[in-house]
Design a protein around this motif. Structure first.
Motif, PDB file in Angstrom:
ATOM      1  N   VAL A   1      -5.808  82.874  23.368  1.00 46.39           N
ATOM      2  CA  VAL A   1      -4.992  82.903  22.162  1.00 46.39           C
ATOM      3  C   VAL A   1      -3.752  83.771  22.341  1.00 46.39           C
ATOM      4  N   ASP A   2      -2.747  83.465  21.549  1.00 48.45           N
ATOM      5  CA  ASP A   2      -1.477  84.196  21.473  1.00 48.45           C
ATOM      6  C   ASP A   2      -0.676  84.050  22.764  1.00 48.45           C
ATOM      7  N   SER A   3      -1.025  84.806  23.809  1.00 48.66           N
ATOM      8  CA  SER A   3      -0.402  84.601  25.118  1.00 48.66           C
ATOM      9  C   SER A   3      -1.136  83.474  25.854  1.00 48.66           C
ATOM     10  N   ASN A   4      -0.510  82.927  26.892  1.00 50.88           N
ATOM     11  CA  ASN A   4      -1.190  81.965  27.741  1.00 50.88           C
ATOM     12  C   ASN A   4      -2.190  82.730  28.605  1.00 50.88           C
ATOM     13  N   GLN A   5      -3.476  82.562  28.325  1.00 45.40           N
ATOM     14  CA  GLN A   5      -4.525  83.275  29.041  1.00 45.40           C
ATOM     15  C   GLN A   5      -5.252  82.406  30.062  1.00 45.40           C
ATOM     16  N   ASN A   6      -4.685  81.243  30.350  1.00 44.11           N
ATOM     17  CA  ASN A   6      -5.339  80.326  31.289  1.00 44.11           C
ATOM     18  C   ASN A   6      -5.601  80.971  32.646  1.00 44.11           C
ATOM     19  N   TYR A   7      -4.713  81.846  33.067  1.00 45.31           N
ATOM     20  CA  TYR A   7      -4.799  82.447  34.400  1.00 45.31           C
ATOM     21  C   TYR A   7      -5.947  83.429  34.551  1.00 45.31           C
ATOM     22  N   LEU A   8      -6.518  83.887  33.440  1.00 41.08           N
ATOM     23  CA  LEU A   8      -7.560  84.915  33.525  1.00 41.08           C
ATOM     24  C   LEU A   8      -8.818  84.406  34.217  1.00 41.08           C
ATOM     25  N   HIS A   9      -9.155  83.141  33.967  1.00 39.81           N
ATOM     26  CA  HIS A   9     -10.340  82.544  34.598  1.00 39.81           C
ATOM     27  C   HIS A   9     -10.040  81.073  34.892  1.00 39.81           C
ATOM     28  N   PRO A  10      -9.246  80.803  35.920  1.00 33.80           N
ATOM     29  CA  PRO A  10      -8.877  79.418  36.235  1.00 33.80           C
ATOM     30  C   PRO A  10     -10.109  78.525  36.373  1.00 33.80           C
ATOM     31  N   GLY A  11     -10.041  77.385  35.735  1.00 33.09           N
ATOM     32  CA  GLY A  11     -11.159  76.454  35.792  1.00 33.09           C
ATOM     33  C   GLY A  11     -12.172  76.653  34.678  1.00 33.09           C
ATOM     34  N   TYR A  12     -12.053  77.745  33.941  1.00 32.69           N
ATOM     35  CA  TYR A  12     -12.969  78.009  32.826  1.00 32.69           C
ATOM     36  C   TYR A  12     -12.247  78.145  31.496  1.00 32.69           C
ATOM     37  N   VAL A  13     -10.963  78.470  31.517  1.00 34.10           N
ATOM     38  CA  VAL A  13     -10.194  78.530  30.276  1.00 34.10           C
ATOM     39  C   VAL A  13      -9.593  77.142  30.036  1.00 34.10           C
ATOM     40  N   LEU A  14     -10.125  76.455  29.042  1.00 35.39           N
ATOM     41  CA  LEU A  14      -9.709  75.076  28.770  1.00 35.39           C
ATOM     42  C   LEU A  14      -8.227  75.004  28.441  1.00 35.39           C
ATOM     43  N   THR A  15      -7.763  75.922  27.605  1.00 41.03           N
ATOM     44  CA  THR A  15      -6.351  76.034  27.231  1.00 41.03           C
ATOM     45  C   THR A  15      -6.189  77.339  26.460  1.00 41.03           C
ATOM     46  N   SER A  16      -4.994  77.601  26.014  1.00 36.67           N
ATOM     47  CA  SER A  16      -4.727  78.750  25.150  1.00 36.67           C
ATOM     48  C   SER A  16      -3.877  78.285  23.984  1.00 36.67           C
ATOM     49  N   MET A  17      -4.200  78.798  22.793  1.00 30.13           N
ATOM     50  CA  MET A  17      -3.361  78.519  21.631  1.00 30.13           C
ATOM     51  C   MET A  17      -2.248  79.563  21.650  1.00 30.13           C
ATOM     52  N   VAL A  18      -1.103  79.149  22.141  1.00 27.18           N
ATOM     53  CA  VAL A  18      -0.009  80.104  22.283  1.00 27.18           C
ATOM     54  C   VAL A  18       0.704  80.280  20.944  1.00 27.18           C
ATOM     55  N   LYS A  19       0.871  81.525  20.594  1.00 25.03           N
ATOM     56  CA  LYS A  19       1.558  81.920  19.372  1.00 25.03           C
ATOM     57  C   LYS A  19       2.772  82.705  19.832  1.00 25.03           C
ATOM     58  N   ARG A  20       3.961  82.159  19.614  1.00 23.92           N
ATOM     59  CA  ARG A  20       5.134  82.684  20.292  1.00 23.92           C
ATOM     60  C   ARG A  20       5.680  83.947  19.626  1.00 23.92           C
ATOM     61  N   VAL A  21       4.845  84.979  19.681  1.00 26.46           N
ATOM     62  CA  VAL A  21       5.274  86.289  19.213  1.00 26.46           C
ATOM     63  C   VAL A  21       6.445  86.776  20.061  1.00 26.46           C
ATOM     64  N   ASP A  22       6.439  86.365  21.340  1.00 24.77           N
ATOM     65  CA  ASP A  22       7.556  86.750  22.224  1.00 24.77           C
ATOM     66  C   ASP A  22       8.874  86.211  21.698  1.00 24.77           C
ATOM     67  N   ASN A  23       8.868  84.968  21.225  1.00 25.13           N
ATOM     68  CA  ASN A  23      10.094  84.391  20.671  1.00 25.13           C
ATOM     69  C   ASN A  23      10.520  85.110  19.393  1.00 25.13           C
ATOM     70  N   ALA A  24       9.538  85.489  18.573  1.00 26.08           N
ATOM     71  CA  ALA A  24       9.858  86.192  17.326  1.00 26.08           C
ATOM     72  C   ALA A  24      10.569  87.510  17.610  1.00 26.08           C
ATOM     73  N   VAL A  25      10.063  88.267  18.587  1.00 25.14           N
ATOM     74  CA  VAL A  25      10.675  89.553  18.937  1.00 25.14           C
ATOM     75  C   VAL A  25      12.037  89.342  19.577  1.00 25.14           C
ATOM     76  N   TYR A  26      12.099  88.406  20.508  1.00 19.68           N
ATOM     77  CA  TYR A  26      13.366  88.114  21.196  1.00 19.68           C
ATOM     78  C   TYR A  26      14.446  87.724  20.192  1.00 19.68           C
ATOM     79  N   GLU A  27      14.095  86.826  19.272  1.00 20.22           N
ATOM     80  CA  GLU A  27      15.081  86.344  18.306  1.00 20.22           C
ATOM     81  C   GLU A  27      15.490  87.437  17.321  1.00 20.22           C
TER      82      GLU A  27
END
Length: 331
Positions: free
Chosen positions: A235-261
């Motif tokens: 959730v929030d960040s892309n966490q797929n890399y934490l456990h490749p092959g076991y994290v189906l996907t991540s629900m990305v919430k673009r808090v980064d874009n909110a801060v950047y903007e």
């Protein structure tokens, strides 16, 4: 080299070009730390992206306790930072109190609405993004039972859970969706051990896909899921890399874009108070596909979730927002 300033004594050295002539923006990172691999880290990444692209600098502080909320905001405003970005719904009542005392300082709060003339409130359609990952969970599940683990038991997190359950039921109306919250205090955001315990309990009830919306607690959820051989959803960040092959996907919430903007608008003198909504239609939320989870996502799953996204944006599918009435039609 330029120093990124911390309001509580520590300093971090960052490589920068010439500093901007305008006031430095400020970022107040919520409890759990800027490297929580989730909400806070996404915000930090947005600030760092702005820093690298602008050649300017910003001020930053990390909350260590609930008692620091008001002190942090006042110190940041008095330091001359503008705008000041504060993270998390728990800061709302404090900002309601502090913002009127600094009418010349612009504030942006992420995840809650504060109605003040110098405050921009950024909120997300988490239910929409959660619906999409619910669709994927239902398509990936063999058992017909999936689950959700939230952090603190508050309406915002139920918004994630409800959206997820609706997505699951849209694919499989007979699916069983188990929902657990970690706790009722802010410590629920940073308890990976409890997250792992809840995950194993859900697995014992048949869950083979678990979605975590729990800040640092979610790290324990994803770890336990991988250890037990089931799929998880970050959730929030892309966490797929934490456990490749076991994290189906991540629900990305673009808090980064909110801060950047927010930083960009401040630097350009274009700060706009009021409510800013980020959803599927403006890349505020979404689902993550990369080399870490690509083997898990079939062409049929990808086509279905993308069609669903298009239909939600077009208004053909309405995802119920739990926070509007405290109910969930999927439970």
């Amino acid at each position: 080299m330029t120093i990124m300033k911390s309001l509580f004594g520590a300093t971090a050295i960052v490589a920068l070009g010439a500093a901007a002539a305008t006031a430095e923006p400020g970022l107040i990172i919520d409890l759990g730390g800027k490297f929580d691999k989730s909400f806070n880290e996404s915000a930090y990444n947005g600030a760092q992206r702005w820093l690298e692209e602008s050649g300017a600098s910003y001020r930053e502080t990390e909350l260590q306790s609930e008692a620091q909320r008001e002190q942090s905001m006042r110190r940041m405003a008095e330091s001359g930072a503008n705008p000041v970005v504060v993270l998390g719904f728990a800061n709302a009542s404090t900002l309601e109190k502090v913002a009127p005392d600094y009418p010349d300082t612009n504030f942006t709060i992420v995840d809650m609405v504060v109605d003040q003339p110098n405050v921009q409130s950024v909120v997300f359609k988490e239910h929409e993004g959660s619906f999409l990952v619910g669709v994927l969970a239902a398509m990936a599940s063999d058992s017909g039972t999936v689950s959700f683990i939230g952090g603190m038991d508050v309406p915002l997190i139920s918004k994630f859970a409800c959206g997820y359950a609706q997505g699951v039921k849209a694919v499989n109306p007979d699916a069983n969706v188990i929902v657990n919250m970690t706790g009722t205090t802010p410590t629920a955001w940073n308890d990976p051990v409890k997250g792992a315990e809840l995950t194993r309990a859900q697995i014992s009830q048949g869950s083979d896909v678990v979605y975590a919306a729990a800040g640092g607690t979610g790290i324990g959820v994803l770890q336990a899921a991988a250890d037990e051989g089931i799929l998880s959803i970050g959730v929030d960040s892309n966490q797929n890399y934490l456990h490749p092959g076991y994290v189906l996907t991540s629900m990305v919430k673009r808090v980064d874009n909110a801060v950047y903007e927010a930083f960009e608008a401040g630097a350009a003198g274009e700060f706009q108070p009021g409510i800013k909504v980020m959803g599927l239609d403006n890349n505020g939320v979404g689902w993550a596909l990369d080399e870490n989870n690509e083997p898990l996502i079939t062409e049929s799953m990808k086509a279905t979730v993308e069609e669903t996204k298009t239909r939600i944006i077009a208004g053909e599918i309405t995802v119920h927002d739990y926070t509007t009435d405290g109910s969930c039609p999927a439970y």
